[in-house]
Scaffold this motif. Structure first.
Motif, mmCIF file in Angstrom:
data_model
loop_
_atom_site.group_PDB
_atom_site.id
_atom_site.type_symbol
_atom_site.label_atom_id
_atom_site.label_comp_id
_atom_site.label_asym_id
_atom_site.label_seq_id
_atom_site.Cartn_x
_atom_site.Cartn_y
_atom_site.Cartn_z
ATOM 1 N N HIS A 27 0.864 -1.183 0.000
ATOM 2 C CA HIS A 27 0.000 0.000 0.000
ATOM 3 C C HIS A 27 0.905 1.239 0.000
ATOM 4 C CE1 HIS A 27 -3.400 -2.613 0.947
ATOM 5 N NE2 HIS A 27 -2.626 -3.177 1.863
ATOM 6 N N PRO A 28 0.970 1.974 -1.106
ATOM 7 C CA PRO A 28 1.850 3.148 -1.167
ATOM 8 C C PRO A 28 1.530 4.144 -0.061
ATOM 9 C CG PRO A 28 1.020 2.585 -3.339
ATOM 10 C CD PRO A 28 0.258 1.742 -2.361
ATOM 11 N N GLU A 29 2.586 4.751 0.480
ATOM 12 C CA GLU A 29 2.436 5.742 1.541
ATOM 13 C C GLU A 29 3.159 7.014 1.140
ATOM 14 O OE1 GLU A 29 3.237 4.364 5.524
ATOM 15 O OE2 GLU A 29 2.911 2.279 4.939
ATOM 16 N N PRO A 30 2.719 8.158 1.654
ATOM 17 C CA PRO A 30 3.398 9.413 1.311
ATOM 18 C C PRO A 30 4.844 9.417 1.794
ATOM 19 C CG PRO A 30 1.807 9.733 3.091
ATOM 20 C CD PRO A 30 1.586 8.363 2.558
ATOM 21 N N GLY A 31 5.702 10.096 1.062
ATOM 22 C CA GLY A 31 7.116 10.184 1.439
ATOM 23 C C GLY A 31 7.351 11.291 2.448
ATOM 24 N N GLY A 32 8.608 11.717 2.530
ATOM 25 C CA GLY A 32 8.942 12.810 3.437
ATOM 26 C C GLY A 32 9.474 12.379 4.780
ATOM 27 N N ASP A 33 9.463 11.075 5.067
ATOM 28 C CA ASP A 33 9.988 10.596 6.344
ATOM 29 C C ASP A 33 11.510 10.531 6.254
ATOM 30 O OD1 ASP A 33 10.771 8.851 8.577
ATOM 31 O OD2 ASP A 33 8.641 8.399 8.742
ATOM 32 N N PRO A 34 12.231 11.124 7.225
ATOM 33 C CA PRO A 34 13.698 11.109 7.152
ATOM 34 C C PRO A 34 14.308 9.727 7.383
ATOM 35 C CG PRO A 34 12.968 12.081 9.224
ATOM 36 C CD PRO A 34 11.741 11.897 8.380
ATOM 37 N N ARG A 35 13.512 8.792 7.913
ATOM 38 C CA ARG A 35 14.028 7.442 8.140
ATOM 39 C C ARG A 35 14.072 6.665 6.828
ATOM 40 N NH1 ARG A 35 9.594 5.530 12.288
ATOM 41 N NH2 ARG A 35 8.399 6.732 10.757
ATOM 42 N N SER A 36 14.986 5.694 6.764
ATOM 43 C CA SER A 36 14.981 4.783 5.619
ATOM 44 C C SER A 36 13.778 3.856 5.744
ATOM 45 C CB SER A 36 16.277 3.964 5.586
ATOM 46 O OG SER A 36 16.185 2.837 6.451
ATOM 47 N N PRO A 37 13.365 3.192 4.644
ATOM 48 C CA PRO A 37 12.206 2.292 4.743
ATOM 49 C C PRO A 37 12.427 1.169 5.755
ATOM 50 C CG PRO A 37 13.307 2.073 2.610
ATOM 51 C CD PRO A 37 13.851 3.295 3.259
ATOM 52 N N PHE A 38 13.655 0.735 5.931
ATOM 53 C CA PHE A 38 13.907 -0.373 6.849
ATOM 54 C C PHE A 38 13.953 0.113 8.294
ATOM 55 C CE2 PHE A 38 16.420 -1.550 2.898
ATOM 56 C CZ PHE A 38 15.291 -2.046 2.266
ATOM 57 N N GLN A 39 14.343 1.354 8.505
ATOM 58 C CA GLN A 39 14.230 1.936 9.842
ATOM 59 C C GLN A 39 12.756 2.086 10.222
ATOM 60 O OE1 GLN A 39 16.471 5.517 9.239
ATOM 61 N NE2 GLN A 39 18.411 4.587 9.849
ATOM 62 N N ARG A 40 11.930 2.478 9.273
ATOM 63 C CA ARG A 40 10.487 2.579 9.539
ATOM 64 C C ARG A 40 9.907 1.197 9.841
ATOM 65 N NH1 ARG A 40 7.499 5.825 4.901
ATOM 66 N NH2 ARG A 40 5.829 5.833 6.470
ATOM 67 N N ASP A 41 10.343 0.187 9.094
ATOM 68 C CA ASP A 41 9.885 -1.179 9.362
ATOM 69 C C ASP A 41 10.239 -1.599 10.782
ATOM 70 O OD1 ASP A 41 8.947 -1.293 6.786
ATOM 71 O OD2 ASP A 41 10.468 -2.698 6.063
ATOM 72 N N ARG A 42 11.497 -1.379 11.150
ATOM 73 C CA ARG A 42 11.933 -1.749 12.502
ATOM 74 C C ARG A 42 11.087 -1.072 13.556
ATOM 75 N NH1 ARG A 42 16.999 1.271 13.569
ATOM 76 N NH2 ARG A 42 15.375 2.874 13.724
ATOM 77 N N ASP A 43 10.823 0.212 13.379
ATOM 78 C CA ASP A 43 10.054 0.951 14.380
ATOM 79 C C ASP A 43 8.617 0.436 14.452
ATOM 80 O OD1 ASP A 43 12.373 2.359 14.670
ATOM 81 O OD2 ASP A 43 11.665 4.175 13.679
ATOM 82 N N ARG A 44 8.022 0.095 13.300
ATOM 83 C CA ARG A 44 6.658 -0.447 13.315
ATOM 84 C C ARG A 44 6.609 -1.798 14.019
ATOM 85 N NH1 ARG A 44 3.957 1.168 7.424
ATOM 86 N NH2 ARG A 44 4.227 3.418 7.692
ATOM 87 N N ILE A 45 7.612 -2.610 13.815
ATOM 88 C CA ILE A 45 7.671 -3.923 14.476
ATOM 89 C C ILE A 45 7.752 -3.749 15.988
ATOM 90 C CG2 ILE A 45 9.157 -5.943 14.805
ATOM 91 C CD1 ILE A 45 9.861 -5.526 11.719
ATOM 92 N N ILE A 46 8.602 -2.848 16.439
ATOM 93 C CA ILE A 46 8.780 -2.640 17.875
ATOM 94 C C ILE A 46 7.492 -2.138 18.520
ATOM 95 C CG2 ILE A 46 9.940 -1.144 19.568
ATOM 96 C CD1 ILE A 46 12.466 -1.406 17.844
ATOM 97 N N HIS A 47 6.709 -1.337 17.805
ATOM 98 C CA HIS A 47 5.467 -0.797 18.359
ATOM 99 C C HIS A 47 4.272 -1.732 18.179
ATOM 100 C CE1 HIS A 47 6.849 3.215 19.555
ATOM 101 N NE2 HIS A 47 7.648 3.165 18.496
ATOM 102 N N ALA A 48 4.465 -2.868 17.523
ATOM 103 C CA ALA A 48 3.360 -3.793 17.279
ATOM 104 C C ALA A 48 2.936 -4.505 18.562
ATOM 105 C CB ALA A 48 3.765 -4.827 16.230
#
Length: 391
Positions: A27-48
């Motif tokens: 599902h495409p998401e808007p850009g602009g996040d300073p994190r890399s896509p894999f940093q965002r993945d890691r953070d989503r996993i930790i908050h799951a």
């Protein structure tokens, strides 16, 4: 030429996965996040929610047997630390390796392998149960934190690594096959080097920390384990370096050395294999005819000896056997009661379960049980079987 774009300025090898070349998200998401896509993945996993529940899912011992034994959460953190160390040495994307290490056990049910075996036996008429497939299901469907999609909407590279970190999938479990039809993960190839690192880090952490827990639980002595290759060398070196060392520190010093030697071996062997392949991209790693991240033959032999020792002296110890059998019975009875009576499920699950005894009810009940912690499974068992406990 090395890549240092995104993700903290890492100096990446040409065969590392590049975050700026990610295949994106379902599902495409808007850009602009300073994190890399894999940093965002890691953070989503930790908050799951599933990640938090790992705190009360055990490896070998049930949660009430002691506060110092590993849980799925502490194991996942230890795997992530080892994976990040190896990835750094190999100039891979550390964030992707860490994300995969943190997510690799999200699909494990309560009671460790006992719970998995019990669910697999109950689900056999419906395709069985596989914790790797369940991990993918957690992050693509079962987590419900976001309004725009089910799951965590992780990047393609993280999902690929979760699905096939142990190698190509010629006959994928049902859910992985179903998901692959919607969002192809190239199941016939190897995963990225980062995913291979996470898989080896899991092996390193698992065996060494079970040695530590086994000694501390008095299932066997450190001296008995020291008869094994590698363990004996580490044991003797620790004793020689620290004469008169206390036993609890001796086991820690022994395990620390073994982990370090295994990491060094993986880095050296991966270096040899990568040099022979001369890959120019991450896709060259995926297309190779064998894994690029692996133990050397002598280390693999030593690792198998440790695993066999643990199987005989820990996983089949009479005290552990009692726990395994009780845990299997609890899991099986929970499944049988709820599959035959899905009206007893909480409302959000009941609405999706369909008719009692149906394949749909089996899938929903399996997902419900797989998400339980040890503690919740035992409480739910009491609520369903003890007339004196309120439902």
């Amino acid at each position: 030429m090395a890549d240092s774009s995104e993700g903290g300025g890492q100096d990446r090898a040409p065969w590392a996965v590049r975050p700026d070349q990610s295949r994106g998200r379902l599902h495409p998401e808007p850009g602009g996040d300073p994190r890399s896509p894999f940093q965002r993945d890691r953070d989503r996993i930790i908050h799951a929610s599933a990640f938090r529940r790992l705190q009360y899912k055990t490896q070998v011992f049930v949660f009430h047997e002691g506060d110092h034994f590993r849980t799925r959460l502490t194991h996942s953190i230890e795997v992530a630390q080892i994976a990040r160390s190896i990835a750094r040495r190999l100039r891979l994307d550390e964030d992707l390796a860490e994300a995969l290490a943190l997510a690799h056990d999200l699909g494990h049910p309560p009671f460790g392998h006992a719970g998995e075996e019990a669910l697999d036996s109950q689900m056999r008429p419906y395709g069985g149960f596989d914790h790797n497939a369940q991990s993918l299901k957690v992050v693509t469907l079962l987590e419900s934190r976001y309004a725009g999609f089910d799951g965590l909407n992780l990047s393609w590279e993280t999902l690929e690594g979760l699905a096939k970190h142990n190698g190509p999938l010629r006959r994928p479990p049902p859910y992985i096959a179903e998901y692959d039809r919607r969002h192809p993960l190239d199941l016939s190839t190897h995963a990225s080097a980062e995913a291979q690192v996470a898989a080896l880090a899991d092996d390193i952490a698992y065996n060494n920390h079970d040695l530590d827990d086994g000694v501390r639980a008095r299932l066997f002595t450190l001296e008995e384990a020291a008869a094994l290759p590698l363990i004996g060398d580490a044991y003797q070196e620790a004793r020689a370096h620290y004469p008169g060392i206390a036993p609890d520190r001796l086991i820690s010093e022994t395990v620390r050395r073994v982990i370090n030697w295994m990491v060094q071996d993986v880095v050296a062997e991966a270096g040899r294999r990568i040099a022979a392949l001369a890959p120019r991209s991450a896709d060259d790693i995926r297309a190779a005819d064998r894994p690029m991240v692996a133990f050397s033959a002598p280390m693999q032999e030593a690792n198998l000896a440790i695993r066999e020792f643990l199987f005989q002296r820990m996983y089949r110890h009479w005290r552990v056997n009692r726990t395994i059998q009780k845990s299997k019975r609890v899991t099986q009875l929970l499944f049988q009661l709820l599959h035959g009576g899905p009206q007893m499920l909480p409302r959000s699950w009941r609405d999706r379960a369909g008719e009692p005894g149906s394949a749909q009810a089996a899938m929903v009940v399996c997902d419900y049980i797989a998400g339980m912690t040890d503690r919740f499974a035992l409480e739910e068992h009491r609520r369903l079987t003890d007339p004196n406990v309120p439902g």
